[in-house]
Design a protein around this motif. Structure first.
Motif, PDB file in Angstrom:
ATOM      1  N   HIS A  30       0.832  -1.202   0.000  1.00  0.00           N
ATOM      2  CA  HIS A  30       0.000   0.000   0.000  1.00  0.00           C
ATOM      3  C   HIS A  30       0.869   1.256   0.000  1.00  0.00           C
ATOM      4  CE1 HIS A  30      -4.267  -1.049   0.658  1.00  0.00           C
ATOM      5  NE2 HIS A  30      -3.854  -2.092   1.348  1.00  0.00           N
ATOM      6  N   ALA A  31       1.826   1.296   0.930  1.00  0.00           N
ATOM      7  CA  ALA A  31       2.616   2.513   1.137  1.00  0.00           C
ATOM      8  C   ALA A  31       3.500   2.823  -0.058  1.00  0.00           C
ATOM      9  CB  ALA A  31       3.462   2.370   2.400  1.00  0.00           C
ATOM     10  N   LEU A  51      -9.092   9.359   1.741  1.00  0.00           N
ATOM     11  CA  LEU A  51      -8.382   8.079   1.675  1.00  0.00           C
ATOM     12  C   LEU A  51      -9.381   6.957   1.446  1.00  0.00           C
ATOM     13  CD1 LEU A  51      -5.603   6.675   2.019  1.00  0.00           C
ATOM     14  CD2 LEU A  51      -6.137   6.447   4.461  1.00  0.00           C
ATOM     15  N   MET A  52      -9.117   6.129   0.438  1.00  0.00           N
ATOM     16  CA  MET A  52     -10.009   5.025   0.099  1.00  0.00           C
ATOM     17  C   MET A  52      -9.216   3.766  -0.168  1.00  0.00           C
ATOM     18  SD  MET A  52     -12.812   6.802  -2.423  1.00  0.00           S
ATOM     19  CE  MET A  52     -13.705   8.275  -1.906  1.00  0.00           C
ATOM     20  N   THR A  60      -6.052   1.743  10.034  1.00  0.00           N
ATOM     21  CA  THR A  60      -4.700   1.178   9.965  1.00  0.00           C
ATOM     22  C   THR A  60      -3.887   1.845   8.869  1.00  0.00           C
ATOM     23  OG1 THR A  60      -5.554  -0.946  10.743  1.00  0.00           O
ATOM     24  CG2 THR A  60      -3.385  -0.956   9.681  1.00  0.00           C
ATOM     25  N   LEU A  61      -4.510   2.000   7.708  1.00  0.00           N
ATOM     26  CA  LEU A  61      -3.792   2.556   6.561  1.00  0.00           C
ATOM     27  C   LEU A  61      -3.435   4.025   6.769  1.00  0.00           C
ATOM     28  CD1 LEU A  61      -2.750   2.131   3.668  1.00  0.00           C
ATOM     29  CD2 LEU A  61      -5.040   2.739   2.850  1.00  0.00           C
ATOM     30  N   GLY A  62      -4.373   4.809   7.269  1.00  0.00           N
ATOM     31  CA  GLY A  62      -4.098   6.220   7.496  1.00  0.00           C
ATOM     32  C   GLY A  62      -2.971   6.430   8.479  1.00  0.00           C
ATOM     33  N   ASN A  68      -4.162  12.128   7.729  1.00  0.00           N
ATOM     34  CA  ASN A  68      -5.324  12.432   8.570  1.00  0.00           C
ATOM     35  C   ASN A  68      -6.470  12.868   7.664  1.00  0.00           C
ATOM     36  OD1 ASN A  68      -2.821  13.897  10.508  1.00  0.00           O
ATOM     37  ND2 ASN A  68      -3.909  12.071  11.166  1.00  0.00           N
ATOM     38  N   PRO A  69      -7.175  11.915   7.051  1.00  0.00           N
ATOM     39  CA  PRO A  69      -8.178  12.271   6.036  1.00  0.00           C
ATOM     40  C   PRO A  69      -9.438  12.863   6.654  1.00  0.00           C
ATOM     41  CG  PRO A  69      -8.186   9.913   6.441  1.00  0.00           C
ATOM     42  CD  PRO A  69      -7.042  10.463   7.227  1.00  0.00           C
TER      43      PRO A  69
END
Length: 380
Positions: A30-31, A51-52, A60-62, A68-69
């Motif tokens: 992902h990153a 963020l989607m 977890t992903l953020g 910080n969406p």
């Protein structure tokens, strides 16, 4: 209905640093793809306020990405999810929730340490698994067998072979493709091992590790960035079942609804499309999708792709990356349809580049031929 056409643009796309078998975690994939896509767009992680993803919590992903969406979406309907996210990003931006949406995917499909099944209390494990419907190859094979029953076994088989061979030819032109250096003849296709009848091995998608990401933003911001914007012209989505045993018609997918909706919003017809990016989890998926989208009539898919029409040099460009069959397929492949579409429209695909494409139709399929998302993309 509101006029959503050209209200947002895709401005950056990228894979993870490596794809294939790379022994990295889902979050690493992902990153890597997220930062690569932002670099492609000329943006930074600080620009992201939406963020989607699918299959991973945005909590977890953020945290992992340092985002910080103000808006998040984890719609997860299988491989079509990342096509559907394009429209969701468009609506979120239009509503003023956010301005720049990062959509990411990362899946260690090949090197995963765990192959545990789903929740045993769900309908599939209770009502399908005991009867042998234990995974995608078996489920899709049942649908393909029904198609053969209706339209002819040899006829269907040749159509499936045409898709497999054509897609491999495109992969041979893609340096990132898993099968970049392995050609395949029709004889090799027909002589290959069986997986789940009527599927040979080349009828089935790859299993790889891969990440991918794209960035969606406003027209105003898109025009200030270094690469040409790829406009979202139309979109449609939906589903009509979850279990393959509950599919209303094994020879027709929801693309029959999402396809016309996307093309109507975009104001285009089938003849306008320069490139079709069709989810190819199996060769059968391509045939039934082409028919459901209306490129040809029911039962006409094998004729439509005959004589390598969709291969390099043919007059119907399709799956020019090599597809899920020969390029990469980490589990939810829809992300990679978007990456190739954007690159083709921007003229960035090297030896496999089409001659000045302007319009691309993308169709993702998720679950057991369950959900579809269709998007039409274009450039100025």
């Amino acid at each position: 209905m509101a006029d959503n056409s050209r209200s947002v643009a895709i401005v950056g796309v990228a894979e993870s640093d490596q794809i294939g078998r790379v022994e990295k975690s889902n979050l690493q994939l992902h990153a890597e793809s997220a930062y690569n896509a932002l670099e492609d767009a000329g943006l930074s992680i600080k620009d992201v306020d939406g963020l989607m993803t699918a299959g991973t919590s945005t909590l977890t992903l953020g945290e992992y990405l340092g985002v910080n969406p103000r808006f998040t979406d984890t719609t997860a309907v299988g491989g079509s999810s990342f096509i559907i996210h394009i429209a969701h990003a468009m609506l979120a931006i239009q509503a003023g929730y956010c301005e720049t949406v990062l959509v990411t995917h990362g899946e260690a499909g090949r090197s995963a340490r765990s192959r545990s099944g789903g929740n045993a209390s769900e309908p599939g494990p209770q009502f399908e698994s005991p009867y042998g419907l234990i995974g995608a190859p078996v489920n899709y094979a049942m649908a393909a067998r029904r198609y053969m029953h209706q339209y002819g076994e040899d006829y269907t088989r040749q159509g499936m072979a045409e898709v497999a061979v054509a897609t491999r030819k495109w992969a041979n032109l893609n340096p990132k493709a898993y099968f970049n250096d392995r050609t395949m003849s029709f004889d090799e296709y027909h002589d290959s091992p069986w997986i789940a009848w009527p599927f040979h091995l080349p009828d089935c998608c790859l299993t790889t590790d891969a990440g991918g990401a794209y960035v969606v933003t406003t027209p105003e911001r898109a025009r200030d960035l270094p690469k040409k914007p790829v406009w979202v012209l139309g979109a449609g989505e939906g589903l009509d079942h979850g279990l393959i045993s509950q599919m209303p018609d094994l020879t027709s997918t929801w693309a029959r609804e999402s396809g016309p909706a996307a093309m109507k919003m975009a104001g285009v017809t089938h003849d306008d499309i320069d490139l079709a990016m069709i989810y190819d989890s199996f060769t059968y998926t391509v045939l039934v999708t082409l028919e459901s989208l209306g490129f040809c009539g029911p039962g006409e898919g094998p004729d439509f792709v005959a004589n390598q029409r969709a291969a390099p040099g043919g007059d119907f460009a399709m799956n020019t990356s090599g597809g899920g069959l020969s390029y990469t397929h980490s589990g939810m492949y829809g992300m990679f349809l978007v990456l190739e579409a954007v690159r083709q429209l921007r003229g960035e695909t090297g030896d496999r580049q089409l001659d000045d494409p302007k319009l691309c139709l993308i169709n993702g399929t998720g679950g057991s031929l369950s959900s579809t998302g269709t998007v039409v993309l274009g450039i100025d």
